[in-house]
Motif scaffolding. Structure first.
Motif, PDB file in Angstrom:
ATOM      1  N   ALA A  29      -1.905   8.516  -1.288  1.00 38.29           N
ATOM      2  CA  ALA A  29      -3.188   8.658  -0.593  1.00 38.29           C
ATOM      3  C   ALA A  29      -3.351  10.036   0.025  1.00 38.29           C
ATOM      4  N   HIS A  79      -6.068  11.763   2.809  1.00 42.03           N
ATOM      5  CA  HIS A  79      -7.046  11.344   3.801  1.00 42.03           C
ATOM      6  C   HIS A  79      -7.867  12.537   4.280  1.00 42.03           C
ATOM      7  N   ASP A  81      -6.839   7.771  -3.769  1.00 40.36           N
ATOM      8  CA  ASP A  81      -5.553   7.761  -4.468  1.00 40.36           C
ATOM      9  C   ASP A  81      -5.531   8.978  -5.392  1.00 40.36           C
ATOM     10  N   HIS A 112      -7.398   0.377  -2.315  1.00 34.36           N
ATOM     11  CA  HIS A 112      -8.371   0.743  -3.339  1.00 34.36           C
ATOM     12  C   HIS A 112      -8.179   2.214  -3.698  1.00 34.36           C
ATOM     13  N   THR A 113      -8.699   2.614  -4.846  1.00 32.45           N
ATOM     14  CA  THR A 113      -8.681   4.031  -5.191  1.00 32.45           C
ATOM     15  C   THR A 113      -9.448   4.837  -4.142  1.00 32.45           C
ATOM     16  N   GLN A 155      -4.194   1.655   2.035  1.00 32.02           N
ATOM     17  CA  GLN A 155      -4.827   2.180   0.829  1.00 32.02           C
ATOM     18  C   GLN A 155      -4.674   1.153  -0.287  1.00 32.02           C
ATOM     19  N   SER A 180     -11.115   4.397  -0.258  1.00 30.06           N
ATOM     20  CA  SER A 180     -11.264   3.598   0.952  1.00 30.06           C
ATOM     21  C   SER A 180     -12.001   4.416   2.008  1.00 30.06           C
ATOM     22  N   ARG A 198       0.744   3.807  -2.997  1.00 26.94           N
ATOM     23  CA  ARG A 198      -0.381   4.690  -3.291  1.00 26.94           C
ATOM     24  C   ARG A 198      -0.088   6.112  -2.821  1.00 26.94           C
ATOM     25  N   SER A 254       0.812  -1.220   0.000  1.00 23.67           N
ATOM     26  CA  SER A 254       0.000   0.000   0.000  1.00 23.67           C
ATOM     27  C   SER A 254       0.844   1.267   0.000  1.00 23.67           C
ATOM     28  N   SER A 302     -10.385   8.139   2.169  1.00 27.56           N
ATOM     29  CA  SER A 302      -9.046   8.176   1.579  1.00 27.56           C
ATOM     30  C   SER A 302      -9.144   7.906   0.085  1.00 27.56           C
TER      31      SER A 302
END
Length: 269
Positions: free
Chosen positions: A30, A32, A234, A201-202, A199, A204, A28, A25, A232
């Motif tokens: 990310a 948030h 990507d 998934h694209t 993270q 979350s 990614r 992860s 969250s």
């Protein structure tokens, strides 16, 4: 003389999968967002249903239904980039939800995928979650145990590389883990609080705790229930504007108890 009391045990194979997922992860980018949503109406309707019928409808199932409908209205937040750099945007919303079961005598949360959650009722999603909790073998994810054990025979660098690149194969991502990730940490403890998950998934969502505190309603202070949510995304795939539209819809669905029996009566008051 001081003696250390300890025992040494091997790392369970399912825990090794979690470790690999955490390392993968890191690839990614990310972003948030931590939010609070007034879910008093939804909680009241769920309680009223329980008292009137004696049957429970889980709050987690309600939140998942709201998330799925909000994603269906803004599908770009569940897009994935394939190996050729193209965006793949799925029409259906498949939600990957960790569900705790017992594996080799120890509790473990595996990811069960709730298919086409955006077009399903809260009751239907609740029923599926309870069925999988009662009999984990009903989940296709559990039936892939032999594949998971074979995967763990690969060198660590290869395993992490494959997991890290999974999102570049959108159809495989959807089949194995769903298009959206939802983690309900509030199921494992009481009180308020936010959580930030891996993270994978694209998009979350972490369903956190619920706090009770006063809010001003019609000129009076009344106790309201507030849900803590972590969203969250990507940022390589999703920009701020579609994320903001998704969050706005999700807030609205949660606050108005959208999809719950009796929600229309509350809105008309």
């Amino acid at each position: 003389m001081y003696r250390h009391n300890a025992h040494v045990v091997p790392v369970p194979w399912v825990r090794r999968l979690v470790i690999d997922a955490g390392r993968a992860s890191r690839r990614r980018h990310a972003i948030h967002g931590l939010f609070e949503v007034d879910v008093t109406s939804a909680r009241q309707l769920l309680q009223a249903r329980r008292l009137a019928t004696g049957t429970e409808l889980s709050f987690t199932a309600f939140v998942i239904a709201c998330v799925a409908r909000a994603v269906a209205a803004e599908p770009g937040v569940q897009a994935y980039r394939d190996l050729r750099g193209r965006e793949v945007i799925f029409d259906n919303v498949d939600v990957g939800l960790p569900i705790e079961v017992t594996v080799d005598g120890a509790p473990f949360a595996f990811t069960h995928v709730i298919r086409d959650a955006g077009s399903r009722t809260v009751e239907d999603i609740h029923r599926e979650i309870r069925e999988i909790q009662a009999d984990p073998a009903r989940s296709p994810s559990v039936r892939k145990e032999s594949w998971a054990r074979a995967y763990l025979l690969l060198p660590a660098a290869v395993r992490i590389g494959l997991l890290g690149a999974l999102h570049r194969w959108p159809n495989q991502q959807r089949a194995l883990a769903g298009t959206v990730g939802v983690t309900a940490v509030g199921m494992f403890g009481a009180g308020g609080g936010w959580g930030i998950a891996f993270q994978l998934h694209t998009l979350s969502i972490v369903i956190g705790g619920i706090t009770v505190r006063p809010a001003l309603r019609a000129g009076q202070l009344v106790e309201q229930e507030w849900l803590q949510l972590t969203v969250s995304v990507d940022h390589v795939v999703v920009d701020g504007a579609p994320t903001a539209r998704f969050v706005s819809r999700l807030r609205s669905f949660l606050m108005t108890a959208d999809g719950l029996p009796g929600a229309g009566d509350l809105r008309r008051r």
